[in-house]
Design a protein around this motif. Structure first.
Motif, short mmCIF file in Angstrom:
data_model
loop_
_atom_site.label_atom_id
_atom_site.label_comp_id
_atom_site.label_asym_id
_atom_site.label_seq_id
_atom_site.Cartn_x
_atom_site.Cartn_y
_atom_site.Cartn_z
N GLY A 75 0.83 -1.20 0.00
CA GLY A 75 0.00 0.00 0.00
C GLY A 75 0.86 1.24 0.00
N GLY A 76 0.21 2.37 -0.15
CA GLY A 76 0.96 3.61 -0.15
C GLY A 76 0.05 4.82 -0.23
N GLY A 77 0.66 5.98 -0.05
CA GLY A 77 -0.12 7.21 -0.10
C GLY A 77 0.72 8.37 0.38
N GLY A 78 0.03 9.40 0.86
CA GLY A 78 0.74 10.56 1.36
C GLY A 78 -0.09 11.83 1.28
N ARG A 79 0.60 12.97 1.36
CA ARG A 79 -0.06 14.28 1.36
C ARG A 79 0.10 14.94 0.01
N TYR A 80 -1.04 15.50 -0.50
CA TYR A 80 -1.05 16.13 -1.83
C TYR A 80 -1.89 17.41 -1.77
N ASP A 81 -1.42 18.38 -1.02
CA ASP A 81 -2.20 19.59 -0.74
C ASP A 81 -2.48 20.45 -1.97
N ASN A 82 -1.71 20.31 -3.04
CA ASN A 82 -1.93 21.14 -4.22
C ASN A 82 -2.95 20.56 -5.19
N LEU A 83 -3.32 19.31 -4.99
CA LEU A 83 -4.17 18.64 -5.97
C LEU A 83 -5.59 19.19 -6.00
N MET A 84 -6.17 19.46 -4.85
CA MET A 84 -7.56 19.89 -4.80
C MET A 84 -7.78 21.23 -5.50
N SER A 85 -6.77 22.09 -5.49
CA SER A 85 -6.92 23.39 -6.15
C SER A 85 -7.12 23.23 -7.66
N LYS A 86 -6.62 22.14 -8.23
CA LYS A 86 -6.82 21.88 -9.65
C LYS A 86 -8.26 21.54 -9.97
N PHE A 87 -9.01 21.15 -8.95
CA PHE A 87 -10.43 20.87 -9.11
C PHE A 87 -11.29 22.06 -8.67
#
Length: 331
Positions: free
Chosen positions: A265-277
């Motif tokens: 499994g894997g993942g993490g933090r992606y705080d810039n992604l939501m602004s693209k939506f």
């Protein structure tokens, strides 16, 4: 296994949503980690002529749902999901292009609490499935981003990921980097290990307040995890992990099997992604690879104990009325 992972995730207040198995290519192109034509399964919508893609990743789909339909929900918002993802990565190496995942995403949480929650979910899932053969490898894209701005050299970043000590030393000398930065770069490929590795990393980062603060954050996060029952032997920090630099904005996590070397499994933090939506809020998540976890989990076989046997249909129905599981055995 799917049920037990979902049960753990639900303990943290996540609500399950159901997502389509395909999406428009254009929607995913700029918002999906490691998205390129070689890695995806693509086809044409016969009605519109537009390109469609079998779902390679759940995260962009969840982000789209939140941005389009759930902006009035109180934050932090916790959503979970399960299903199959399709990627052609490593097919020639015998890696399956189809994986079943169970995962969750948290939106609008502060960084520390959100990151710690992901680690605690991992611990509970592994305990629930009696999986002991694993390591949690933590990288930090924020730290690497700061370093990349200081060196401004793409080749050096690739050498960091490859842990190529010799070439890093050569290039560092050739481009005449500041001595402090050069010393840090030479150490980064070796900065792989338990929490104690952060002490030396912090000393070598002294010339940058941002770097020191980031090391301090990672230490606090790992200590918080240990405080709430996390096993110190299971956690590794990898300072030179550079994959996903343009996708992740903070920690990135991979759960790896010691025995088989596969990713659980894997993942993490992606705080810039939501602004693209169009909805600028923080976000992070984790997804578990069920197919690879099945061969490692040591579940007790309570199936026979939970199901009663009956040769009489009437008796079986009465037992079922009382909530019992009954296997009707033919005479």
């Amino acid at each position: 296994v799917i049920g037990k992972i979902s049960e753990v995730i639900s303990l943290y207040g996540y609500s399950e949503i159901f997502l389509p198995i395909y999406e428009y290519y254009d929607l995913l192109a700029d918002v999906t980690y490691n998205f390129n034509d070689e890695n995806i399964i693509r086809f044409i919508d016969r009605y519109t002529g537009k390109s469609l893609v079998l779902r390679p990743d759940f995260t962009p789909q969840v982000c789209r749902i939140v941005a389009n339909y759930l902006t009035d929900m109180p934050l932090p918002l916790r959503l979970s999901y399960n299903g199959r993802v399709f990627r052609n990565v490593g097919v020639h190496k015998g890696v399956k292009s189809e994986k079943f995942q169970v995962g969750c995403e948290i939106f609008g949480s502060d960084e520390f609490n959100g990151d710690l929650e992901l680690l605690l979910i991992i611990r509970r899932v592994m305990d629930k499935l009696n999986i002991n053969d694993y390591k949690i490898i933590i990288g930090d894209k924020k730290y690497i981003s700061i370093v990349s701005k200081l060196i401004n050299n793409e080749k050096l970043l690739r050498l960091l990921e490859a842990k190529n000590f010799t070439e890093i030393d050569k290039i560092s000398s050739a481009i005449e980097l500041d001595e402090n930065i050069s010393n840090l770069l030479r150490f980064l490929p070796e900065a792989f290990g338990d929490i104690s590795i952060l002490d030396k990393l912090e000393k070598l980062s002294f010339f940058s307040k941002e770097l020191v603060e980031r090391v301090s954050y990672i230490r606090s996060l790992m200590q918080g995890f240990f405080e709430f029952g996390g096993d110190k032997e299971k956690v590794i920090f990898d300072a030179s992990e550079t994959r996903g630099l343009n996708y992740y904005t903070g920690i990135n996590i991979e759960i790896v099997s010691n025995r088989y070397g596969v990713s659980l499994g894997g993942g993490g933090r992606y705080d810039n992604l939501m602004s693209k939506f169009g909805y600028d809020i923080s976000a992070s998540g984790i997804a578990f690879n069920v197919d690879d976890m099945v061969m490692l989990c040591q579940l007790t076989n309570d199936l026979n104990g939970a199901i009663k046997m009956s040769k009489d249909l009437r008796e079986a129905e009465i037992l079922r009325d009382n909530g019992e599981k009954v296997f009707l055995k033919e005479k």
